[in-house]
Design an enzyme around this catalytic site. Sequence first.
Site, short mmCIF file in Angstrom:
data_model
loop_
_atom_site.label_atom_id
_atom_site.label_comp_id
_atom_site.label_asym_id
_atom_site.label_seq_id
_atom_site.Cartn_x
_atom_site.Cartn_y
_atom_site.Cartn_z
N HIS A 274 2.79 -54.56 -35.50
CA HIS A 274 2.09 -54.18 -34.27
C HIS A 274 1.42 -52.83 -34.50
O HIS A 274 2.01 -51.77 -34.27
CB HIS A 274 3.11 -54.10 -33.11
CG HIS A 274 2.48 -53.83 -31.77
ND1 HIS A 274 3.07 -54.22 -30.58
CD2 HIS A 274 1.34 -53.19 -31.41
CE1 HIS A 274 2.32 -53.84 -29.57
NE2 HIS A 274 1.27 -53.20 -30.04
N HIS B 231 0.38 -59.13 -26.18
CA HIS B 231 1.07 -58.01 -25.54
C HIS B 231 1.58 -58.50 -24.18
O HIS B 231 0.81 -59.08 -23.41
CB HIS B 231 0.10 -56.85 -25.28
CG HIS B 231 -0.25 -56.04 -26.48
ND1 HIS B 231 -0.71 -56.58 -27.65
CD2 HIS B 231 -0.19 -54.69 -26.69
CE1 HIS B 231 -0.92 -55.59 -28.53
NE2 HIS B 231 -0.61 -54.44 -27.97
N HIS C 119 -2.71 -51.28 -34.07
CA HIS C 119 -4.13 -51.51 -33.79
C HIS C 119 -4.91 -50.64 -34.76
O HIS C 119 -4.74 -49.42 -34.75
CB HIS C 119 -4.46 -51.09 -32.35
CG HIS C 119 -3.65 -51.83 -31.32
ND1 HIS C 119 -4.13 -52.90 -30.62
CD2 HIS C 119 -2.37 -51.65 -30.90
CE1 HIS C 119 -3.19 -53.35 -29.81
NE2 HIS C 119 -2.11 -52.62 -29.95
N GLU D 215 4.85 -54.63 -21.53
CA GLU D 215 4.74 -53.22 -21.89
C GLU D 215 4.77 -52.45 -20.56
O GLU D 215 5.74 -51.77 -20.26
CB GLU D 215 3.44 -52.95 -22.67
CG GLU D 215 3.21 -51.50 -23.04
CD GLU D 215 1.84 -51.26 -23.71
OE1 GLU D 215 0.95 -52.12 -23.60
OE2 GLU D 215 1.67 -50.17 -24.33
N ASP E 137 2.05 -49.05 -33.24
CA ASP E 137 1.06 -49.31 -32.18
C ASP E 137 -0.27 -48.59 -32.45
O ASP E 137 -1.19 -49.21 -32.99
CB ASP E 137 1.64 -48.94 -30.81
CG ASP E 137 0.99 -49.68 -29.66
OD1 ASP E 137 0.14 -50.55 -29.90
OD2 ASP E 137 1.35 -49.41 -28.49
N ASP E 138 -0.36 -47.33 -32.03
CA ASP E 138 -1.59 -46.54 -32.22
C ASP E 138 -1.17 -45.18 -32.77
O ASP E 138 -1.19 -44.17 -32.06
CB ASP E 138 -2.32 -46.38 -30.88
CG ASP E 138 -2.70 -47.72 -30.29
OD1 ASP E 138 -3.69 -48.31 -30.75
OD2 ASP E 138 -1.98 -48.20 -29.39
#
Length: 332
Positions: free
Chosen positions: A16, A196, A18, A199, A277-278
């Site tokens: 996961h 997703h 991005h 969340e 994630d980011d």
Amino acid sequence: MNQLELIRALPKAELHVHIEGTFEPELMFAIAQRNNIAIPYQSVEEVKEAYNFHNLQSFLDIYYAGANVLVHEQDFYDLAWAYFEKCAEDQVVHTEMFFDPQTHTDRGIAFATVINGLQRACDDAQSKLGISSRLIMCFLRHLSEEAAFVTLEQALPYKEQIIAVGLDSSEVGHPPAKFARVFAKAREYGFLVVAHAGEEGPPEYIWEALDLLKVNRIDHGVRSEEDQALMQRLIQDEMPLTVCPLSNLKLCVVQDMRQHNIRRLLQQGVKVTVNSDDPSYFGGYMNDNFIAITEALDLNADELKQLAINSFEASFLPAAQKQAWIEKIQAL
Ligand code: ADE
Ligand code: ZN
């Protein structure tokens, strides 16, 4: 070996991340400059000061603005290559990266420009760093079903380079049900599917991702704990959750890392994995996430190994490769 040494030594799969969320301010400035695109910051420090998010939307607004400087194939290559270098530092030996084609095609960038740049970086990561990877194309859920169908058709010539489709962006108000028909078509084409869910959105969205989208993994899913029947379903189906601890903290899904439920989920038998994630926006890559939960929740060596094993079991690697990595973990 202490916990920190173990975290560093463990081979890990990231499921996961991005790719647009790995965009470090220094690289953003360099690419903006060479493409002659203005960004609303004077310095790297100013960029970092802007990263004081309080929820998903406040992050997404800045994340999409940053992605606007990506124009040429080389820009996408440089973005992905910088991430692979972080993978190498963190012993991430396999990664399944999300990309958001609509963020780029809606600005007039060709689908081919995006995917060719990313794929070239993936090929180089395999040959130069020994890191395997797959690409997952996400639909932006704040956009329409019709726009997602257009994107799905654009992806077909690149079917061999895209292992799965996913669903990201603003969750609340855009339930998985909105994309049930697109996902059915994607499955018909032979794509694996992830989404997703849970969340910021409620457990009902996780049910929908399971029952309507028929996902192979749930991204985030941390709100599943609010629904005991859902927990039973996840455990029974061995449904992976790709959990992102530092993201959850930064976006105020949890107020304090000591309150994060990843250890409880693991202890109850949910197949949870650790992911970034980011990472450029949320304060850390894979090992930073492992360290943060280990310090806050006092994870022991067996739990750390289980999390790494889960990451390979939940991956889309062939069974023999999964097994080979799992044996390396067990031997540590
Ligand atoms: N796009 C990038 N990061 C995301 C996240 N954490 N949730 C939803 N959409 C995203
Ligand atoms: Zn995400």
